[in-house]
Design a protein around this motif. Structure first.
Motif, mmCIF file in Angstrom:
data_model
loop_
_atom_site.group_PDB
_atom_site.id
_atom_site.type_symbol
_atom_site.label_atom_id
_atom_site.label_comp_id
_atom_site.label_asym_id
_atom_site.label_seq_id
_atom_site.Cartn_x
_atom_site.Cartn_y
_atom_site.Cartn_z
ATOM 1 N N GLU A 20 38.521 -61.607 46.923
ATOM 2 C CA GLU A 20 37.253 -60.511 46.171
ATOM 3 C C GLU A 20 37.541 -59.852 44.879
ATOM 4 O O GLU A 20 36.482 -59.927 43.965
ATOM 5 C CB GLU A 20 37.278 -59.341 47.166
ATOM 6 C CG GLU A 20 36.548 -59.792 48.430
ATOM 7 C CD GLU A 20 36.483 -58.448 49.458
ATOM 8 O OE1 GLU A 20 35.688 -58.357 50.058
ATOM 9 O OE2 GLU A 20 37.405 -57.570 49.280
ATOM 10 N N SER A 21 38.733 -59.970 44.315
ATOM 11 C CA SER A 21 38.987 -59.455 42.997
ATOM 12 C C SER A 21 40.526 -59.839 42.744
ATOM 13 O O SER A 21 41.143 -60.373 43.579
ATOM 14 C CB SER A 21 38.943 -57.957 42.962
ATOM 15 O OG SER A 21 39.724 -57.134 43.889
ATOM 16 N N ARG A 29 39.237 -61.934 50.388
ATOM 17 C CA ARG A 29 38.218 -61.458 51.483
ATOM 18 C C ARG A 29 38.511 -61.300 52.871
ATOM 19 O O ARG A 29 39.175 -62.103 53.318
ATOM 20 C CB ARG A 29 36.913 -62.576 51.060
ATOM 21 C CG ARG A 29 35.541 -62.020 51.750
ATOM 22 C CD ARG A 29 34.830 -63.167 51.780
ATOM 23 N NE ARG A 29 34.329 -63.448 50.277
ATOM 24 C CZ ARG A 29 33.311 -63.122 49.653
ATOM 25 N NH1 ARG A 29 32.687 -62.275 50.248
ATOM 26 N NH2 ARG A 29 32.987 -63.463 48.220
ATOM 27 N N PRO A 70 34.272 -64.286 42.054
ATOM 28 C CA PRO A 70 35.101 -64.402 43.364
ATOM 29 C C PRO A 70 34.628 -65.496 44.117
ATOM 30 O O PRO A 70 33.398 -65.538 44.393
ATOM 31 C CB PRO A 70 34.810 -62.975 43.812
ATOM 32 C CG PRO A 70 34.564 -62.182 42.815
ATOM 33 C CD PRO A 70 33.950 -62.694 41.699
#
Length: 560
Positions: free
Chosen positions: A128-129, A144, A124
């Motif tokens: 974030e994912s 994020r 990342p």
């Protein structure tokens, strides 16, 4: 005589020191001493004697405070790094700039949804994912939060959507597989592909994200990103100044300022570097590394290189149609000798078309083994003639032509070293150098050659090797005419496989097949070098990243 109050300005004028350039604390000490002498009427400021005394006091104070002045100067230097280049930067358009000094500078200013780890695995950055749905055709990015652009506006889903829609407009062919991208909410984006393809998507996700409000396009001197540095000043033909981003989401860099100085040519850049005027030259030639590699004032780092030199076999030529002959020739070549003689030891041995060890077959690499080479040739009916040492069959010596590109001096050195090794082993080789266009269009693509020495790009993803090995690429970049249905199928599965461990196993299977069949023979990879001042610490902690991408980790040793 009436009372007179001596000021800093009066002292400066009295001593004929323009602007003093002395720390204010030193000035204060000097002022107090002069005032004391004046108040006690021991010396008068207008007399020649008093001037001599005051000048003596200045000299004394300067000597006593020399160490402190040095500390002050070092404090001013702390956090500043000077990068030198002789390449004229183009506008810093992160969506269009490629392969120049500008592409490197973009790394200071922008971030991407993902980046690659040292093992070339996606990790990342602004995302974030992520989730993979619908058999790999739908990707959900969770972004994020709290990331700010350099103008203070918060990064979000609309910026990601804007970036990829702009990319599809500007570089449509590369984004043909992008069916739709849409915002789900402020921090969530959905990407829909026409067909599952992890390779192209991971390539897209490493593209810098721009602000929908401030994307500069061709006006790259106003670049606004989320990166660790901000663009502060651009003076054409002179310098570009970047300052640290105090709001950077991974923490403010220790380096406070990066100044890019533009020199008239390579020699001017090299001279400035050797004189300590440049901390990081971009870049110095490998031949000049010797000027600094043993000097403690400098440091030398090896540059990761995805390119490698390889021998290509024309599998349509009757001599090389069977894999036993190809394997025999591979065993007859000493890669380490090539590395010593052609590259002067500045490089690495290459055993696979895949750049990272995680994609390669883990069995022992097949190296130099002249005994095995001779055994394989004997099995094909070739015998060494005791009179001249040449391998012959039916009285005819074993030999072939090796073609290579004439414009690359290193290719010529490698070709010459190969010629010497084959001659010594007992095989006759004729060398033929050609211009690039003639080599591609007249020899390689129509498969009108026997052996070719070529410079290939392994890429960061193992699928890049399919350009040279997939059956569909014959007539384009599959210069060997290699066909293997199992390899074609595995490459296709690898493009659709999103589980990293499963992908590793797929490409290891391909590597195992290639080691057995030998449609090409990877040799060595040349090594680039980055020289830098030893005052710059942690120059390259993530070796797979571009140099300036690592600037967020740099530390500076003041006064070093």
């Amino acid at each position: 005589m009436g009372e007179h109050k001596t000021s800093y300005r009066e002292i400066e004028h009295f001593t004929d020191i323009e602007a003093w350039k002395i720390d204010r604390e030193i000035s204060g000490k000097l002022y107090r001493i002069i005032k004391m002498l004046h108040d006690e009427k021991k010396y008068w400021l207008g007399s020649h004697k008093s001037k001599a005394v005051v000048l003596f006091l200045i000299s004394l104070l300067l000597s006593l405070n020399l160490t402190r002045c040095e500390r002050v100067q070092r404090a001013r230097e702390k956090g500043k790094v000077v990068i030198g280049t002789y390449l004229q930067p183009a506008p810093l358009d992160p969506l269009m700039t490629r392969g120049t000094i500008s592409a490197a500078l973009v790394d200071l200013l922008y971030n991407s949804p993902v980046r690659l780890s040292e093992r070339f695995e996606p990790v990342p950055e602004l995302a974030e994912s992520w989730e993979i749905r619908g058999d790999g055709v739908r990707w959900i990015l969770h972004l994020r939060r709290g990331v700010l652009f350099h103008d203070g506006e918060e990064f979000g889903a609309e910026d990601v959507v804007f970036t990829y829609k702009t990319l599809k407009r500007l570089r449509g062919d590369e984004f043909e597989n992008l069916k739709e991208i849409r915002k789900i909410d402020r921090y969530t984006v959905e990407i829909t592909l026409k067909q599952a393809d992890v390779v192209s998507l991971l390539y897209w996700l490493r593209t810098p994200i721009v602000s929908r409000r401030s994307y500069p396009g061709a006006e790259g001197i106003k670049a606004v990103g989320t990166g660790p540095f901000k663009l502060k000043e651009w003076m054409a033909d002179d310098r570009i100044v970047f300052e640290s981003n105090g709001d950077y989401f991974e923490g403010e860099p220790e380096v406070q300022q990066i100044v890019v100085r533009i020199y008239e040519g390579y020699e001017a850049l090299l001279s400035a570097f050797l004189q300590g005027q440049v901390d990081v030259p971009y870049l110095i030639d490998a031949a000049d590394v010797r000027l600094v590699e043993d000097n403690p004032k400098f440091q030398v780092s090896r540059v990761p290189n995805f390119h490698y030199y390889a021998v290509l076999f024309n599998l349509r030529d009757p001599l090389f149609k069977g894999k036993k002959m190809r394997r025999a020739l591979c065993y007859a070549v000493d890669r380490e000798e090539l590395l010593r003689t052609a590259l002067m030891g500045r490089g690495t041995l290459v055993y696979s078309p895949f750049s990272s060890p995680i994609w390669r077959d883990t069995s022992e690499a097949q190296g130099y083994d002249p005994g095995t080479a001779e055994r394989l040739l004997k099995e094909l009916g070739w015998r060494r003639d005791a009179a001249d040492g040449l391998f012959k069959r039916g009285g005819k010596p074993l030999g072939f032509e090796l073609v290579y590109y004439s414009g690359n001096p290193l290719l010529k050195k490698i070709a010459t070293s190969l010629w010497l090794q084959f001659q010594r082993f007992g095989i006759k080789v004729e060398l033929a150098s050609m211009e690039a266009r003639d080599l591609l269009e007249r020899r390689l693509r129509p498969l009108n050659y026997q052996l070719a020495l070529f410079y290939l790009n392994a890429g960061s993803d193992p699928d890049f090797a399919s350009r040279f090995l997939a059956s569909a690429q014959i007539g384009d970049y599959n210069f060997s005419g290699y066909t293997n249905q199992a390899v074609d199928s595995l490459f296709a599965i690898g493009r659709r496989t999103f589980d990293m461990e499963k992908r590793k196993e797929i490409y290891r299977q391909i590597d195992m097949i290639l080691r057995d069949e030998r449609p090409m023979f990877p040799l060595v990879s040349g090594m680039g070098f980055v020289g830098a001042s030893s005052r710059v610490k942690d120059l390259w902690p993530l070796r797979n990243e571009a140099l300036l991408k690592s600037a967020r980790y740099w530390k500076v040793k003041p006064g070093g």
